[in-house]
Scaffold this active site. Sequence first.
Site, PDB file in Angstrom:
ATOM      1  N   TRP A 185       0.865  -1.191   0.000  1.00 52.39           N
ATOM      2  CA  TRP A 185       0.000   0.000   0.000  1.00 52.39           C
ATOM      3  C   TRP A 185       0.897   1.236   0.000  1.00 52.39           C
ATOM      4  O   TRP A 185       1.834   1.315   0.814  1.00 52.39           O
ATOM      5  CB  TRP A 185      -0.885  -0.042   1.249  1.00 52.39           C
ATOM      6  CG  TRP A 185      -1.805   1.121   1.407  1.00 52.39           C
ATOM      7  CD1 TRP A 185      -2.647   1.642   0.454  1.00 52.39           C
ATOM      8  CD2 TRP A 185      -1.999   1.910   2.589  1.00 52.39           C
ATOM      9  NE1 TRP A 185      -3.357   2.688   0.985  1.00 52.39           N
ATOM     10  CE2 TRP A 185      -2.978   2.884   2.277  1.00 52.39           C
ATOM     11  CE3 TRP A 185      -1.459   1.881   3.869  1.00 52.39           C
ATOM     12  CZ2 TRP A 185      -3.430   3.815   3.207  1.00 52.39           C
ATOM     13  CZ3 TRP A 185      -1.896   2.810   4.800  1.00 52.39           C
ATOM     14  CH2 TRP A 185      -2.873   3.768   4.469  1.00 52.39           C
ATOM     15  N   ASP A 266      -0.972  -5.493   9.372  1.00 50.40           N
ATOM     16  CA  ASP A 266      -1.935  -4.494   8.923  1.00 50.40           C
ATOM     17  C   ASP A 266      -3.185  -5.250   8.504  1.00 50.40           C
ATOM     18  O   ASP A 266      -3.169  -6.006   7.527  1.00 50.40           O
ATOM     19  CB  ASP A 266      -1.340  -3.702   7.753  1.00 50.40           C
ATOM     20  CG  ASP A 266      -2.298  -2.621   7.254  1.00 50.40           C
ATOM     21  OD1 ASP A 266      -3.456  -2.563   7.730  1.00 50.40           O
ATOM     22  OD2 ASP A 266      -1.880  -1.833   6.386  1.00 50.40           O
ATOM     23  N   LYS A 302     -13.347  -0.593   5.708  1.00 47.02           N
ATOM     24  CA  LYS A 302     -13.925  -1.424   4.625  1.00 47.02           C
ATOM     25  C   LYS A 302     -14.965  -2.391   5.164  1.00 47.02           C
ATOM     26  O   LYS A 302     -16.063  -2.494   4.635  1.00 47.02           O
ATOM     27  CB  LYS A 302     -12.836  -2.226   3.911  1.00 47.02           C
ATOM     28  CG  LYS A 302     -11.483  -1.596   3.879  1.00 47.02           C
ATOM     29  CD  LYS A 302     -11.314  -0.645   2.732  1.00 47.02           C
ATOM     30  CE  LYS A 302      -9.978   0.053   2.877  1.00 47.02           C
ATOM     31  NZ  LYS A 302      -9.549   0.782   1.733  1.00 47.02           N
TER      32      LYS A 302
HETATM   33  N1  KET Z   1      -3.809  -0.594   5.161  1.00 49.24           N
HETATM   34  C1  KET Z   1      -4.045  -1.028   3.905  1.00 49.24           C
HETATM   35  C2  KET Z   1      -3.372  -2.241   3.408  1.00 49.24           C
HETATM   36  C3  KET Z   1      -4.928  -0.289   3.100  1.00 49.24           C
HETATM   37  O1  KET Z   1      -5.157  -0.740   1.877  1.00 49.24           O
HETATM   38  C4  KET Z   1      -5.543   0.871   3.595  1.00 49.24           C
HETATM   39  C5  KET Z   1      -6.425   1.672   2.736  1.00 49.24           C
HETATM   40  C6  KET Z   1      -5.270   1.225   4.922  1.00 49.24           C
HETATM   41  C7  KET Z   1      -4.389   0.468   5.677  1.00 49.24           C
HETATM   42  C8  KET Z   1      -5.857   2.420   5.597  1.00 49.24           C
HETATM   43  O2  KET Z   1      -7.195   2.501   5.633  1.00 49.24           O
HETATM   44  P1  KET Z   1      -7.939   3.433   6.674  1.00 49.24           P
HETATM   45  O3  KET Z   1      -8.968   4.129   5.864  1.00 49.24           O
HETATM   46  O4  KET Z   1      -6.951   4.393   7.274  1.00 49.24           O
HETATM   47  O5  KET Z   1      -8.501   2.521   7.681  1.00 49.24           O
HETATM   48  N2  KET Z   1      -6.430   1.567   1.473  1.00 49.24           N
HETATM   49  C9  KET Z   1      -7.303   2.220   0.509  1.00 49.24           C
HETATM   50  C10 KET Z   1      -7.623   3.632   0.791  1.00 49.24           C
HETATM   51  C11 KET Z   1      -6.451   4.557   0.930  1.00 49.24           C
HETATM   52  O6  KET Z   1      -5.485   4.495   0.166  1.00 49.24           O
HETATM   53  O7  KET Z   1      -6.511   5.355   1.893  1.00 49.24           O
HETATM   54  C12 KET Z   1      -6.731   2.003  -0.892  1.00 49.24           C
HETATM   55  O8  KET Z   1      -5.639   1.415  -1.041  1.00 49.24           O
HETATM   56  O9  KET Z   1      -7.394   2.399  -1.868  1.00 49.24           O
END
Ligand code: KET
Length: 456
Positions: A185, A266, A302
Amino acid sequence: MNPRDSSLSPSPSDRRLSALARHLISPSEAGSRGGADVISRSLASSYSLAGGDSVFSHVSRAPEDPILGVTVAFNKDPSPVKLNLGVGAYRTEEGKPLVLNVVRWAEQQLINDRTRVKEYLPIVGLAEFNKLSAKLIFGADSPAILENRVTTVQCLSGTGSLRVGGEFLARHYHQHTIYIPKPTWGNHPKVFTLAGLSVKYYRYYDPATRGLDFQGLLEDLGSAPLGAVVLLHACAHNPTGVDPTLQQWEQIRQLMRSRKLLPFFDSAYQGFASGSLDADAQSIRSFVADGGECLVAQSYAKNMGLYGERVGALSVVCRTADVAGRVESQLKLVIRPMYSNPPIHGASIVAAILRDREMYNEWTIELKAMADRIISMRHQLFDALRGRGTPGDWSHIIKQIGMFTFTGLNSQQVAFMTKEYHIYMTSDGRISMAGLSSRTVPHLVDAIHAAVARAV
Ligand code: KET
């Protein structure tokens, strides 16, 4: 009056300017308007120049975020056929964001409860939320929970949990190197670097097989310095959609424990990979079952669709309850100057759902429905590309797991699809399967077919 007060008396350069103005005014201008008038206008303009010349004028424009910037570009596109497959955010068959019924139900309960107040939460957040989050990820019968050697603190979704965990490690852990998978990510390297850790990569994905580079992974972790931190995606690896098998996880666990590598999981997609909350926590639970220590960042963005509520948790599994208590006291010192304490609303929704059997069951049904729709989109896209005869082996679309397909399309092909077909995705060729629907599959297939044909 302080004669040195620069806002009241002209600076040396202003004085030089006014002397220059006096020198330059022509006698006729001086005669018609009066020299003092011209000088004062000249001085005023030099002041306003100083005001207009911002102290931030050296600041350069930063590029948009590689993931969230895709949505910015998408929003600007007036095309009626545009399609956003960039950010990992669930959409219905109708292409609309989804608020889960169970979330509406919980919110109604919260609104109806007039005893609720808006006081600050403690620094570590809502106690019940923390307890239930630990149970959800580690399992209700987890020995670490029963032995009271896990500390869980509510954080700002997955990102905030990673950041707080990273800062804690930078302050209190002897090894400052964190190994993250290549690729990962896009925010991981930034989060950990700013937390004060030094980021290195371990091999993860093999573009040739579109699968796991297991040998490379073992070699890189095997040669990592003793005690290094290793970031692991608990399930549904982002962006590749490639996860180790349970057997491979077991080998990773043994290797990491033998080299005293500290796992930092994660978990942003629990329930999204397989549709089962327990199955998707398996990797983490195997590391906790051996009695060793680890960190886990959990997100409800999610799996409960609570993206904008920013609700998540950081757990640190320790050897003893005493250590866990001391770790928690230090986590508070990380959090307090950062944002003081976390927001109450999202955590209250989660706690309401996790505490109530009926609501919990409703959630698992809705979560499974989201996971199933994503899996069905994989099959529809795969079948449509095959049906169309698009060159290439597209079987990775149905083999990969979770929200994303790592298509293998390169950045030029992605740019072409955006320009010609108004399809938005990250430049590494990742598409969010959750953004796709039966209605939009043919449009995507047209675009991929054209992009691939161009390159051949
Ligand atoms: N870890 C991973 C692996 C991840 O894909 C995301 C979000 C997050 C943590 C953080 O999510 P949060 O909203 O802080 O709980 N991924 C998607 C959104 C982004 O980039 O913020 C994405 O990859 O599209």
